[in-house]
Design an enzyme around this catalytic site. Structure first.
Site, PDB file in Angstrom:
ATOM      1  N   LYS A 227       6.259 -12.760  15.008  1.00 40.91           N
ATOM      2  CA  LYS A 227       5.834 -11.633  14.174  1.00 40.91           C
ATOM      3  C   LYS A 227       4.873 -10.770  14.982  1.00 40.91           C
ATOM      4  O   LYS A 227       3.879 -11.263  15.505  1.00 40.91           O
ATOM      5  CB  LYS A 227       5.168 -12.125  12.890  1.00 40.91           C
ATOM      6  CG  LYS A 227       4.639 -10.988  11.999  1.00 40.91           C
ATOM      7  CD  LYS A 227       4.093 -11.531  10.683  1.00 40.91           C
ATOM      8  CE  LYS A 227       3.416 -10.432   9.863  1.00 40.91           C
ATOM      9  NZ  LYS A 227       2.908 -10.928   8.563  1.00 40.91           N
TER      10      LYS A 227
ATOM     11  N   ASP B  89       0.088 -17.096   6.647  1.00 37.82           N
ATOM     12  CA  ASP B  89      -0.243 -16.503   7.950  1.00 37.82           C
ATOM     13  C   ASP B  89      -1.642 -16.974   8.320  1.00 37.82           C
ATOM     14  O   ASP B  89      -2.637 -16.410   7.851  1.00 37.82           O
ATOM     15  CB  ASP B  89      -0.205 -14.974   7.878  1.00 37.82           C
ATOM     16  CG  ASP B  89       1.199 -14.404   7.778  1.00 37.82           C
ATOM     17  OD1 ASP B  89       2.031 -15.004   7.061  1.00 37.82           O
ATOM     18  OD2 ASP B  89       1.473 -13.352   8.388  1.00 37.82           O
TER      19      ASP B  89
ATOM     20  N   LYS C  80       2.411 -15.319  15.772  1.00 33.77           N
ATOM     21  CA  LYS C  80       2.124 -13.935  15.396  1.00 33.77           C
ATOM     22  C   LYS C  80       1.039 -13.375  16.304  1.00 33.77           C
ATOM     23  O   LYS C  80       0.076 -14.073  16.628  1.00 33.77           O
ATOM     24  CB  LYS C  80       1.696 -13.906  13.923  1.00 33.77           C
ATOM     25  CG  LYS C  80       1.253 -12.560  13.382  1.00 33.77           C
ATOM     26  CD  LYS C  80       0.889 -12.692  11.899  1.00 33.77           C
ATOM     27  CE  LYS C  80       0.204 -11.454  11.352  1.00 33.77           C
ATOM     28  NZ  LYS C  80      -0.174 -11.610   9.924  1.00 33.77           N
TER      29      LYS C  80
END
Length: 215
Positions: A180, A89, A151
């Site tokens: 996400k 991430d 995300k």
């Protein structure tokens, strides 16, 4: 709906101890969450605690500001993979994006994806600092660079995810990338709202409450 499979059970605080990581991983295993999400220094120990389970290990890169050098992010990615990360991430360089340095932002994402190889790469764009147009640009750059997810947030910005963020992101990426949502998601109702909008993963430190509250 089985919310367990959407949740990245997250612990990214600066004062996180090895005992905290052990507890996080045990909770993820017990509640059958999709993944845990930890800072890169905790990759190896989290991998040890997740051994023999189906829970994935997501590791942050350039977290939480995204303002370290490209070289640092690439090396952090490589080390995280060596230590057992299944997913990365990464935080984009938000200042570069706002300076319209689109080529630099895209190149960084592409190089980190190259370093990640077959591992999933989620690109954190930190929507709280971006205009609608900048959110669209960030999503397009992540898509062009070959990332797997876009995300919303680190959870350390001025706010977390919003339904408007997701609407904009979904318009850009469609079914070409996954999304996400993270930051401020603390109950089942909110999680389900995001999933209904097309979110594939929920990043939260409130995973147990969410699955316990879900009717």
């Amino acid at each position: 709906m089985d919310l367990n499979s959407f949740i990245d059970h997250t612990l990214l605080k600066a004062n996180t101890t090895s005992g905290d990581i052990k507890k996080l991983c045990e909770e993820a295993i017990n509640h059958d969450f999709y993944a845990v999400c930890v800072n890169s220094c905790n990759t190896a120990i989290a991998k040890q605690y997740l051994k023999d389970s189906s829970v994935k290990l997501a590791v942050t890169i350039g977290f939480p500001l995204g303002a370290v050098s490209k070289t640092s992010k690439i090396e952090e990615t490589r080390q995280a993979i060596l230590d057992g990360a299944d997913e990365l991430d990464m935080v984009i360089n938000i200042g570069f994006l706002k300076d319209a340095k689109q080529a630099e932002v895209e190149e960084e994402i592409a190089l980190i994806k190259k370093a990640a190889g077959s591992k999933l790469l989620k690109v954190i764009i930190e929507t709280c600092y971006l205009s609608e147009e900048e959110i669209r640009i960030a999503c397009k750059l992540a898509l062009k660079a070959g990332a797997d997810f876009v995300k919303t947030s680190t959870g350390f910005g001025s706010r977390g995810a919003s339904t408007e963020d997701i609407r904009i992101m979904k318009e850009v990426v469609g079914d070409k990338m996954k999304i996400k949502a993270s930051g401020g998601i603390r109950d089942a109702k909110t999680a389900l709202e995001y999933i209904d909008l097309g979110v594939d993963r929920i990043g939260t430190s409130s995973g147990i409450k969410i699955v316990t509250d879900n009717p």
